[in-house]
Design a protein around this motif. Structure first.
Motif, PDB file in Angstrom:
ATOM      1  N   MET A   1     -16.912  -4.280  -3.733  1.00  0.00           N
ATOM      2  CA  MET A   1     -16.116  -3.221  -4.359  1.00  0.00           C
ATOM      3  C   MET A   1     -14.645  -3.564  -4.233  1.00  0.00           C
ATOM      4  SD  MET A   1     -15.862   0.798  -3.279  1.00  0.00           S
ATOM      5  CE  MET A   1     -14.871   0.429  -1.828  1.00  0.00           C
ATOM      6  N   GLU A   2     -13.954  -3.607  -5.326  1.00  0.00           N
ATOM      7  CA  GLU A   2     -12.525  -3.881  -5.304  1.00  0.00           C
ATOM      8  C   GLU A   2     -11.757  -2.562  -5.264  1.00  0.00           C
ATOM      9  OE1 GLU A   2     -11.049  -6.761  -5.061  1.00  0.00           O
ATOM     10  OE2 GLU A   2     -12.942  -7.849  -5.040  1.00  0.00           O
ATOM     11  N   GLN A   3     -10.820  -2.458  -4.339  1.00  0.00           N
ATOM     12  CA  GLN A   3     -10.032  -1.233  -4.214  1.00  0.00           C
ATOM     13  C   GLN A   3      -8.545  -1.571  -4.248  1.00  0.00           C
ATOM     14  OE1 GLN A   3     -11.015   1.838  -4.095  1.00  0.00           O
ATOM     15  NE2 GLN A   3     -13.209   1.549  -3.916  1.00  0.00           N
ATOM     16  N   ASN A   4      -7.781  -0.682  -4.827  1.00  0.00           N
ATOM     17  CA  ASN A   4      -6.343  -0.817  -4.724  1.00  0.00           C
ATOM     18  C   ASN A   4      -5.936  -0.637  -3.271  1.00  0.00           C
ATOM     19  OD1 ASN A   4      -6.128  -1.120  -7.508  1.00  0.00           O
ATOM     20  ND2 ASN A   4      -5.978   1.110  -7.827  1.00  0.00           N
ATOM     21  N   LYS A   5      -4.763  -1.131  -2.950  1.00  0.00           N
ATOM     22  CA  LYS A   5      -4.348  -1.177  -1.552  1.00  0.00           C
ATOM     23  C   LYS A   5      -4.370   0.181  -0.886  1.00  0.00           C
ATOM     24  CE  LYS A   5      -0.632  -2.752   1.448  1.00  0.00           C
ATOM     25  NZ  LYS A   5       0.716  -3.344   1.538  1.00  0.00           N
ATOM     26  N   MET A   6      -3.897   1.212  -1.562  1.00  0.00           N
ATOM     27  CA  MET A   6      -3.823   2.524  -0.936  1.00  0.00           C
ATOM     28  C   MET A   6      -4.472   3.585  -1.815  1.00  0.00           C
ATOM     29  SD  MET A   6      -2.387   2.402   2.066  1.00  0.00           S
ATOM     30  CE  MET A   6      -1.509   3.899   2.470  1.00  0.00           C
ATOM     31  N   GLU A   7      -5.694   3.346  -2.275  1.00  0.00           N
ATOM     32  CA  GLU A   7      -6.390   4.309  -3.104  1.00  0.00           C
ATOM     33  C   GLU A   7      -6.697   5.554  -2.284  1.00  0.00           C
ATOM     34  OE1 GLU A   7      -9.852   4.277  -6.512  1.00  0.00           O
ATOM     35  OE2 GLU A   7      -9.545   2.534  -5.206  1.00  0.00           O
ATOM     36  N   SER A   8      -6.616   6.718  -2.925  1.00  0.00           N
ATOM     37  CA  SER A   8      -6.755   7.986  -2.218  1.00  0.00           C
ATOM     38  C   SER A   8      -8.018   8.725  -2.661  1.00  0.00           C
ATOM     39  CB  SER A   8      -5.533   8.863  -2.493  1.00  0.00           C
ATOM     40  OG  SER A   8      -5.623  10.075  -1.770  1.00  0.00           O
ATOM     41  N   PHE A   9      -8.657   9.413  -1.681  1.00  0.00           N
ATOM     42  CA  PHE A   9      -9.905  10.129  -1.918  1.00  0.00           C
ATOM     43  C   PHE A   9      -9.834  11.536  -1.329  1.00  0.00           C
ATOM     44  CE2 PHE A   9     -10.792   5.640  -1.908  1.00  0.00           C
ATOM     45  CZ  PHE A   9     -11.687   5.465  -2.961  1.00  0.00           C
ATOM     46  N   ASP A  10     -10.690  12.406  -1.867  1.00  0.00           N
ATOM     47  CA  ASP A  10     -10.815  13.734  -1.263  1.00  0.00           C
ATOM     48  C   ASP A  10     -11.486  13.635   0.098  1.00  0.00           C
ATOM     49  OD1 ASP A  10      -9.738  15.245  -3.451  1.00  0.00           O
ATOM     50  OD2 ASP A  10     -11.623  14.890  -4.525  1.00  0.00           O
ATOM     51  N   ALA A  11     -12.514  12.787   0.183  1.00  0.00           N
ATOM     52  CA  ALA A  11     -13.246  12.633   1.441  1.00  0.00           C
ATOM     53  C   ALA A  11     -13.629  11.182   1.657  1.00  0.00           C
ATOM     54  CB  ALA A  11     -14.498  13.507   1.434  1.00  0.00           C
ATOM     55  N   ILE A  12     -13.312  10.667   2.827  1.00  0.00           N
ATOM     56  CA  ILE A  12     -13.771   9.345   3.252  1.00  0.00           C
ATOM     57  C   ILE A  12     -14.837   9.571   4.322  1.00  0.00           C
ATOM     58  CG2 ILE A  12     -13.163   7.159   4.332  1.00  0.00           C
ATOM     59  CD1 ILE A  12     -10.345   7.479   3.234  1.00  0.00           C
ATOM     60  N   ILE A  13     -16.008   9.052   4.070  1.00  0.00           N
ATOM     61  CA  ILE A  13     -17.131   9.242   4.999  1.00  0.00           C
ATOM     62  C   ILE A  13     -17.397   7.936   5.731  1.00  0.00           C
ATOM     63  CG2 ILE A  13     -19.562   9.871   5.193  1.00  0.00           C
ATOM     64  CD1 ILE A  13     -19.182  11.420   2.518  1.00  0.00           C
ATOM     65  N   LEU A  14     -17.342   7.997   7.044  1.00  0.00           N
ATOM     66  CA  LEU A  14     -17.587   6.820   7.873  1.00  0.00           C
ATOM     67  C   LEU A  14     -19.058   6.788   8.260  1.00  0.00           C
ATOM     68  CD1 LEU A  14     -14.479   7.096  10.254  1.00  0.00           C
ATOM     69  CD2 LEU A  14     -14.662   5.911   8.055  1.00  0.00           C
ATOM     70  N   GLY A  15     -19.808   5.885   7.636  1.00  0.00           N
ATOM     71  CA  GLY A  15     -21.222   5.747   7.953  1.00  0.00           C
ATOM     72  C   GLY A  15     -22.114   6.162   6.808  1.00  0.00           C
ATOM     73  N   ALA A  16     -22.960   5.237   6.351  1.00  0.00           N
ATOM     74  CA  ALA A  16     -23.885   5.517   5.251  1.00  0.00           C
ATOM     75  C   ALA A  16     -25.309   5.645   5.772  1.00  0.00           C
ATOM     76  CB  ALA A  16     -23.790   4.426   4.182  1.00  0.00           C
ATOM     77  N   GLY A  17     -25.455   6.425   6.857  1.00  0.00           N
ATOM     78  CA  GLY A  17     -26.774   6.779   7.350  1.00  0.00           C
ATOM     79  C   GLY A  17     -27.223   8.073   6.707  1.00  0.00           C
ATOM     80  N   ALA A  18     -28.209   8.741   7.308  1.00  0.00           N
ATOM     81  CA  ALA A  18     -28.794   9.939   6.707  1.00  0.00           C
ATOM     82  C   ALA A  18     -27.748  11.020   6.431  1.00  0.00           C
ATOM     83  CB  ALA A  18     -29.902  10.478   7.604  1.00  0.00           C
ATOM     84  N   CYS A  19     -26.974  11.380   7.454  1.00  0.00           N
ATOM     85  CA  CYS A  19     -26.023  12.481   7.257  1.00  0.00           C
ATOM     86  C   CYS A  19     -24.860  12.077   6.367  1.00  0.00           C
ATOM     87  CB  CYS A  19     -25.523  13.013   8.603  1.00  0.00           C
ATOM     88  SG  CYS A  19     -24.758  11.785   9.665  1.00  0.00           S
ATOM     89  N   ASN A 155     -14.969  -8.830   5.352  1.00  0.00           N
ATOM     90  CA  ASN A 155     -14.999 -10.295   5.334  1.00  0.00           C
ATOM     91  C   ASN A 155     -13.608 -10.894   5.552  1.00  0.00           C
ATOM     92  OD1 ASN A 155     -17.809 -10.308   4.770  1.00  0.00           O
ATOM     93  ND2 ASN A 155     -17.370  -9.974   2.585  1.00  0.00           N
ATOM     94  N   GLY A 156     -12.869 -10.271   6.487  1.00  0.00           N
ATOM     95  CA  GLY A 156     -11.553 -10.774   6.843  1.00  0.00           C
ATOM     96  C   GLY A 156     -10.421 -10.300   5.944  1.00  0.00           C
ATOM     97  N   LYS A 157     -10.758  -9.651   4.833  1.00  0.00           N
ATOM     98  CA  LYS A 157      -9.733  -9.168   3.906  1.00  0.00           C
ATOM     99  C   LYS A 157      -9.330  -7.740   4.261  1.00  0.00           C
ATOM    100  CE  LYS A 157      -8.831  -8.441  -1.018  1.00  0.00           C
ATOM    101  NZ  LYS A 157      -9.402  -8.492  -2.400  1.00  0.00           N
ATOM    102  N   GLN A 158      -8.040  -7.512   4.369  1.00  0.00           N
ATOM    103  CA  GLN A 158      -7.535  -6.202   4.758  1.00  0.00           C
ATOM    104  C   GLN A 158      -7.804  -5.146   3.692  1.00  0.00           C
ATOM    105  OE1 GLN A 158      -6.068  -6.114   7.849  1.00  0.00           O
ATOM    106  NE2 GLN A 158      -6.044  -3.870   7.789  1.00  0.00           N
ATOM    107  N   GLN A 159      -8.245  -3.970   4.157  1.00  0.00           N
ATOM    108  CA  GLN A 159      -8.480  -2.829   3.269  1.00  0.00           C
ATOM    109  C   GLN A 159      -7.778  -1.607   3.853  1.00  0.00           C
ATOM    110  OE1 GLN A 159     -10.277  -2.758   0.426  1.00  0.00           O
ATOM    111  NE2 GLN A 159     -11.489  -4.638   0.454  1.00  0.00           N
ATOM    112  N   GLN A 160      -7.297  -0.739   2.968  1.00  0.00           N
ATOM    113  CA  GLN A 160      -6.541   0.422   3.392  1.00  0.00           C
ATOM    114  C   GLN A 160      -6.830   1.575   2.440  1.00  0.00           C
ATOM    115  OE1 GLN A 160      -2.567  -0.941   3.889  1.00  0.00           O
ATOM    116  NE2 GLN A 160      -1.926   0.754   5.181  1.00  0.00           N
ATOM    117  N   PHE A 161      -7.158   2.756   3.013  1.00  0.00           N
ATOM    118  CA  PHE A 161      -7.514   3.894   2.173  1.00  0.00           C
ATOM    119  C   PHE A 161      -6.857   5.166   2.701  1.00  0.00           C
ATOM    120  CE2 PHE A 161     -11.212   1.021   2.338  1.00  0.00           C
ATOM    121  CZ  PHE A 161     -11.262   0.621   1.014  1.00  0.00           C
ATOM    122  N   LEU A 162      -6.580   6.082   1.780  1.00  0.00           N
ATOM    123  CA  LEU A 162      -6.060   7.393   2.139  1.00  0.00           C
ATOM    124  C   LEU A 162      -7.113   8.446   1.803  1.00  0.00           C
ATOM    125  CD1 LEU A 162      -2.413   7.196   0.738  1.00  0.00           C
ATOM    126  CD2 LEU A 162      -3.150   6.931   3.122  1.00  0.00           C
ATOM    127  N   GLY A 163      -7.252   9.434   2.672  1.00  0.00           N
ATOM    128  CA  GLY A 163      -8.214  10.496   2.423  1.00  0.00           C
ATOM    129  C   GLY A 163      -7.686  11.838   2.885  1.00  0.00           C
TER     130      GLY A 163
END
Length: 403
Positions: A1-19, A155-163
């Motif tokens: 998934m390619e993302q802009n450096k500081m793309e913004s979201f309503d909700a960032i969810i840490l973890g793609a398990g059941a909940c 994979n070593g590439k920096q990612q940054q997100f706003l939520g």
């Protein structure tokens, strides 16, 4: 998934398990812009291996009595907002019908855990909700009352997100091969959020070295039993292992066990063995005692118990005192484990984010608006049998409404 450096979201969810998956689709249904960040290579890894790959995804008997928490009533609000019926209906609309096995446990008719995961991944794809896999989080920071910043690498590439909101759905410590690292506890510490004492739960018990050879002889034998301590009892199968005991009843009692505590095991809970033996002594006095005990227990277990009690020969040759002692070793066997197998084989973590720190209505931190904790990271730990999945679905749904 390619993302802009500081793309913004309503909700960032840490973890793609059941909940996390449930939270993401529920937020998506409300039109929110959602991002899922997952450390592993795919979604629902723990779902896929649960129940031997069959996934016991809920239980008809869910109530707060089936959960351990320092606040036993905390989950009431969550379960009232997303019920067992809601879970069944949710999956049924995507073609997954449930079937009850035993003790209220619900499995997909297909017996395929991957079907559960596929429901979510298909919904996320349809709503174009991205999942960033192999995400190694480096930091989380609250920039303002309305904005969090997440930094990490892929994979070593920096990612940054706003939520605007961040939902912590990273699971507990168990199953290191699934990527669980205890990240939620690190985040809680950073934001000065209290946690309760945590420990491995739903985990096999380990016996001391002096008794190990006895268990090794019995390894692989499974028997229906009642296990209990001063607080609770469970009637399900136990399994003898090279290291001690496992099986559903042992996993259940492990959540209520502390080092030094005894566990009482009734290997024949439906039978008063002392009465049975004394009756048999009258009706068939020439019968060999090991053969009689083999009518109650698996043959190998029966012979070893008789040998350990130095009991042999025809039942008529044995005193009532000897028979009572033998029956006690079956109906009232006491073990004193030296520990458990730990997080390596535990199914869940006992304890977690202190429930006083979060709202039972929204799952949001009381101190930090916009920061949510759901699923196993919270101090709500279910019994074996689909209860923890129901907590995951319910808490994921609730957070999805407010994040």
């Amino acid at each position: 998934m390619e993302q802009n450096k500081m793309e913004s979201f309503d909700a960032i969810i840490l973890g793609a398990g059941a909940c996390g998956l449930m939270c993401a689709v529920q937020a998506g249904y409300l039109g929110k812009r959602v991002l899922l960040l997952e450390k592993g290579p795919d979604a629902g890894a723990k779902i896929k291996i649960s129940g031997g790959g069959r996934c016991n995804y809920t239980n008809l008997e869910v109530s707060t009595a089936n959960f351990i928490s320092e606040n036993p009533h905390f989950a009431n609000s969550t379960f009232s907002q997303w019920t067992v019926d809601d879970t069944l209906n949710f999956f049924e609309q995507f073609g997954i019908k449930g079937q009850e096995k035993t003790l209220g446990q619900i499995f997909p008719v297909s017996n395929k855990a991957t079907d559960i995961v596929n429901v979510f991944t298909a919904q996320l794809a349809e709503m174009q909700i991205p999942i960033q896999y192999q995400f190694e989080m480096q930091s989380i920071a609250k920039l303002s009352d309305q904005q969090f910043e997440i930094k990490g690498t892929v994979n070593g590439k920096q990612q940054q997100f706003l939520g605007r909101n961040v939902v912590v759905a990273t699971g507990g410590f168990p199953i290191p091969k699934m990527g669980a690292t205890g990240m939620a506890f690190d985040i809680a510490k950073q934001f000065d959020i209290k946690t309760t004492k945590h420990a491995p739960a739903l985990v096999p018990m380990v016996i001391g070295l002096q008794d190990r050879s006895w268990y090794e002889k019995l390894s692989g034998i499974s028997v229906f039993a009642k296990v209990s301590n001063e607080r609770i009892s469970f009637e399900e199968n136990i399994l003898f292992t090279h290291w001690g005991l496992s099986g559903p009843a042992i996993l259940q009692i492990s959540s209520y066990w502390k080092l030094g505590d005894d566990i009482k095991v009734n290997l024949s809970p439906k039978l008063d063995v002392d009465k049975f033996l004394n009756d048999r002594k009258i009706s068939n006095p020439k019968q060999d005692i090991s053969i009689i005990v083999s009518e109650i227990l698996p043959k190998r277990l029966a012979h070893i118990i008789c040998n350990e009690n130095n009991v042999n020969g025809n039942i008529c040759e044995l005193s009532n005192k000897v028979l009572t002692s033998l029956s006690n070793s079956i109906n009232a066997w006491v073990i004193n484990p030296i520990g458990t197998e730990g997080y390596r084989t535990a199914e869940v973590t006992l304890g977690g984010i202190d429930t006083e720190e979060i709202s039972s209505k929204t799952m949001m931190s009381n101190k930090h608006p916009g920061l949510f904790f759901i699923g196993e990271v919270v101090d709500v730990t279910g019994h074996l049998g689909g209860y923890n999945f129901q907590w995951a679905w319910s808490s994921g749904y609730v957070a999805g409404q407010y994040a």
